[in-house]
Scaffold this motif. Structure first.
Motif, PDB file in Angstrom:
ATOM      1  N   SER A  49       0.836  -1.198   0.000  1.00 34.22           N
ATOM      2  CA  SER A  49       0.000   0.000   0.000  1.00 34.22           C
ATOM      3  C   SER A  49       0.873   1.250   0.000  1.00 34.22           C
ATOM      4  CB  SER A  49      -0.924   0.022   1.218  1.00 34.22           C
ATOM      5  OG  SER A  49      -0.166  -0.022   2.404  1.00 34.22           O
ATOM      6  N   ALA A  50       0.355   2.286  -0.629  1.00 34.23           N
ATOM      7  CA  ALA A  50       1.081   3.543  -0.720  1.00 34.23           C
ATOM      8  C   ALA A  50       1.076   4.265   0.621  1.00 34.23           C
ATOM      9  CB  ALA A  50       0.451   4.423  -1.792  1.00 34.23           C
ATOM     10  N   ALA A  51       2.106   5.065   0.847  1.00 37.04           N
ATOM     11  CA  ALA A  51       2.183   5.871   2.068  1.00 37.04           C
ATOM     12  C   ALA A  51       1.033   6.872   2.111  1.00 37.04           C
ATOM     13  CB  ALA A  51       3.514   6.592   2.148  1.00 37.04           C
ATOM     14  N   THR A  52       0.329   6.888   3.248  1.00 40.37           N
ATOM     15  CA  THR A  52      -0.807   7.796   3.432  1.00 40.37           C
ATOM     16  C   THR A  52      -0.669   8.500   4.775  1.00 40.37           C
ATOM     17  OG1 THR A  52      -2.246   6.351   2.137  1.00 40.37           O
ATOM     18  CG2 THR A  52      -3.310   7.974   3.566  1.00 40.37           C
ATOM     19  N   PHE A  53      -0.806   9.824   4.773  1.00 35.69           N
ATOM     20  CA  PHE A  53      -0.731  10.587   6.024  1.00 35.69           C
ATOM     21  C   PHE A  53      -2.068  10.476   6.754  1.00 35.69           C
ATOM     22  CE2 PHE A  53       2.713  12.488   3.641  1.00 35.69           C
ATOM     23  CZ  PHE A  53       3.675  12.699   4.617  1.00 35.69           C
ATOM     24  N   THR A  54      -2.048   9.820   7.912  1.00 33.88           N
ATOM     25  CA  THR A  54      -3.255   9.740   8.733  1.00 33.88           C
ATOM     26  C   THR A  54      -3.322  10.897   9.734  1.00 33.88           C
ATOM     27  OG1 THR A  54      -2.104   8.259  10.277  1.00 33.88           O
ATOM     28  CG2 THR A  54      -3.389   7.243   8.505  1.00 33.88           C
ATOM     29  N   SER A  71       5.684  15.921  14.493  1.00 34.72           N
ATOM     30  CA  SER A  71       5.493  14.538  14.085  1.00 34.72           C
ATOM     31  C   SER A  71       4.309  14.391  13.152  1.00 34.72           C
ATOM     32  CB  SER A  71       5.306  13.631  15.312  1.00 34.72           C
ATOM     33  OG  SER A  71       4.136  13.978  16.010  1.00 34.72           O
ATOM     34  N   ALA A  72       4.277  13.263  12.466  1.00 34.49           N
ATOM     35  CA  ALA A  72       3.173  12.898  11.583  1.00 34.49           C
ATOM     36  C   ALA A  72       2.963  11.401  11.693  1.00 34.49           C
ATOM     37  CB  ALA A  72       3.466  13.297  10.143  1.00 34.49           C
ATOM     38  N   SER A  73       1.753  10.946  11.383  1.00 33.60           N
ATOM     39  CA  SER A  73       1.449   9.513  11.357  1.00 33.60           C
ATOM     40  C   SER A  73       1.219   9.099   9.911  1.00 33.60           C
ATOM     41  CB  SER A  73       0.222   9.193  12.208  1.00 33.60           C
ATOM     42  OG  SER A  73       0.452   9.531  13.558  1.00 33.60           O
ATOM     43  N   VAL A  74       1.880   8.004   9.508  1.00 33.34           N
ATOM     44  CA  VAL A  74       1.837   7.557   8.122  1.00 33.34           C
ATOM     45  C   VAL A  74       1.611   6.056   8.090  1.00 33.34           C
ATOM     46  CG1 VAL A  74       3.080   7.475   5.923  1.00 33.34           C
ATOM     47  CG2 VAL A  74       3.465   9.377   7.500  1.00 33.34           C
ATOM     48  N   SER A 137       6.036  11.614  -1.554  1.00 30.69           N
ATOM     49  CA  SER A 137       4.744  12.018  -1.017  1.00 30.69           C
ATOM     50  C   SER A 137       5.005  12.983   0.127  1.00 30.69           C
ATOM     51  CB  SER A 137       3.972  10.790  -0.533  1.00 30.69           C
ATOM     52  OG  SER A 137       2.740  11.165   0.019  1.00 30.69           O
ATOM     53  N   ILE A 138       4.420  14.196   0.069  1.00 37.77           N
ATOM     54  CA  ILE A 138       4.816  15.299   0.956  1.00 37.77           C
ATOM     55  C   ILE A 138       3.675  15.672   1.889  1.00 37.77           C
ATOM     56  CG2 ILE A 138       5.605  17.699   1.017  1.00 37.77           C
ATOM     57  CD1 ILE A 138       6.835  17.259  -1.727  1.00 37.77           C
ATOM     58  N   SER A 139       4.033  15.925   3.148  1.00 40.04           N
ATOM     59  CA  SER A 139       3.055  16.356   4.157  1.00 40.04           C
ATOM     60  C   SER A 139       2.760  17.846   3.999  1.00 40.04           C
ATOM     61  CB  SER A 139       3.606  16.109   5.559  1.00 40.04           C
ATOM     62  OG  SER A 139       4.629  17.053   5.857  1.00 40.04           O
ATOM     63  N   ASN A 140       1.820  18.325   4.819  1.00 38.63           N
ATOM     64  CA  ASN A 140       1.600  19.764   4.920  1.00 38.63           C
ATOM     65  C   ASN A 140       2.833  20.431   5.530  1.00 38.63           C
ATOM     66  OD1 ASN A 140      -0.993  19.309   4.022  1.00 38.63           O
ATOM     67  ND2 ASN A 140      -1.915  19.416   6.062  1.00 38.63           N
TER      68      ASN A 140
END
Length: 342
Positions: A49-54, A71-74, A137-140
């Motif tokens: 599965s592709a990386a997805t920012f939760t 931090s971020a959840s991925v 794939s880039i976060s905010n």
């Protein structure tokens, strides 16, 4: 795509290499061959599965010299992480490397240790990649704010006095970054303090003082986000009661021409100043506890009494009237010139 015919989990795979020019071809795993090589592997079959920012990173505040994190959840398969920073307001970004003040630059949590004022306004984002992830794939992007603790620059008065029913205010001020104020009250001599609901400005005002507040102590807690809390000095509040006042007429409450009477105002707390009104208008120049009334000035009188604490209260209204009579009066009497007949 996910195949419905492939089971997830561990599976064994054998790879067989044979030189067909030397020995007969053996197409089974257990066949004999003069030349060749066989290798066995264990496969772990999973969905890809592709990386997805939760959870996206959020704007962060750190105290000058302090520590904080972003931090971020991925979710995704075999995800890799790389934090980047922009020092020009988001125009361009560069990869971070581990080293003061940064750590965790290739994890989902970036730690900043020993933040400085020069980092105020820096922007950060997280770049992810993975086996099934589109490239980068880039976060905010989020902004780092550096705050400074500062100090109390204006202390509340040590003591305040107010008369019952009147307003009273307490004021403090603080340096530092965007300080937040919370006024507190102690009713047990500073042993315990509790927050006052809605008292979140640098000035707190009690609009209508009551005797029950006498002796209370008031202070402010000043919070600078991520930097800590400052505490102001305390003000001791004195709430003074209003004087209990009376008014009386003697020897008469009704007058005839030529007769006079005195109006006297009294106070349980000794009065320091008296202001009189006649039919609602101030009597200029009269500030003693008594006033002389003659027949020419019959009407309604009231006194405002101010005590040594500066607290004032009004007497009731007393009316001096005319005494009924069927007799004519010459006034003034005796007279040597102009007179009135009544």
């Amino acid at each position: 795509a996910i195949s419905s015919t492939v089971l997830q989990g561990y599976a064994r795979m054998r790879v067989r290499l044979q030189d067909t020019n030397v020995a007969p071809t053996k197409n089974t795993a257990c066949g004999n061959a003069e030349w060749g090589q066989v290798e066995d592997y264990t496969l772990d079959i999973n969905y890809c599965s592709a990386a997805t920012f939760t959870t996206q990173p959020v704007n962060t505040i750190i105290c000058n010299g302090g520590i904080g994190s972003i931090s971020a959840s991925v979710t995704g398969t075999f995800v890799t992480y790389q934090w980047q920073v922009s020092t020009n307001g988001g125009t361009s970004y560069t990869d971070l490397i581990n080293g003061n003040p940064y750590s965790g630059v290739i994890t989902n949590t970036l730690t900043i240790n020993g933040a400085t004022n020069s980092m105020n306004g820096y922007k950060y984002l997280l770049v992810t990649n993975g086996a099934c992830t589109p490239t980068n794939s880039i976060s905010n992007a989020v902004t780092l704010t550096i705050n400074n603790l500062g100090s109390i620059t204006v202390q509340p008065d040590v003591q305040k006095a107010v008369c019952v029913g009147n307003p009273v205010s307490f004021t403090t001020a603080s340096s530092g970054s965007t300080p937040n104020y919370q006024w507190q009250v102690s009713t047990d001599g500073s042993i315990n303090y509790s927050n006052i609901s809605g008292a979140s400005a640098s000035t707190y005002t009690i609009n209508n003082s009551v005797i029950a507040q006498n002796g209370n102590r008031y202070r402010a807690k000043v919070t600078v986000p991520s930097c800590g809390v400052l505490t102001s000095g305390a003000t001791i509040l004195t709430v003074n009661p209003l004087p209990t006042v009376t008014i009386a007429a003697a020897p008469l409450t009704s007058l005839q021409p030529g007769k006079t009477t005195f109006l006297t105002a009294g106070s349980v707390n000794p009065g320091m100043n008296f202001n009189w009104t006649f039919n609602g208008n101030t009597i200029v120049g009269v500030n003693g506890s008594s006033v002389l009334v003659n027949f020419e000035n019959i009407g309604k009188y009231q006194a405002t009494v101010t005590d040594a604490n500066g607290c004032s209260n009004k007497t009731n209204i007393i009316e001096i009237g005319k005494e009924p009579s069927d007799i004519f009066y010459i006034y003034p009497n005796p007279t040597t010139g102009r007179f009135q007949v009544r």
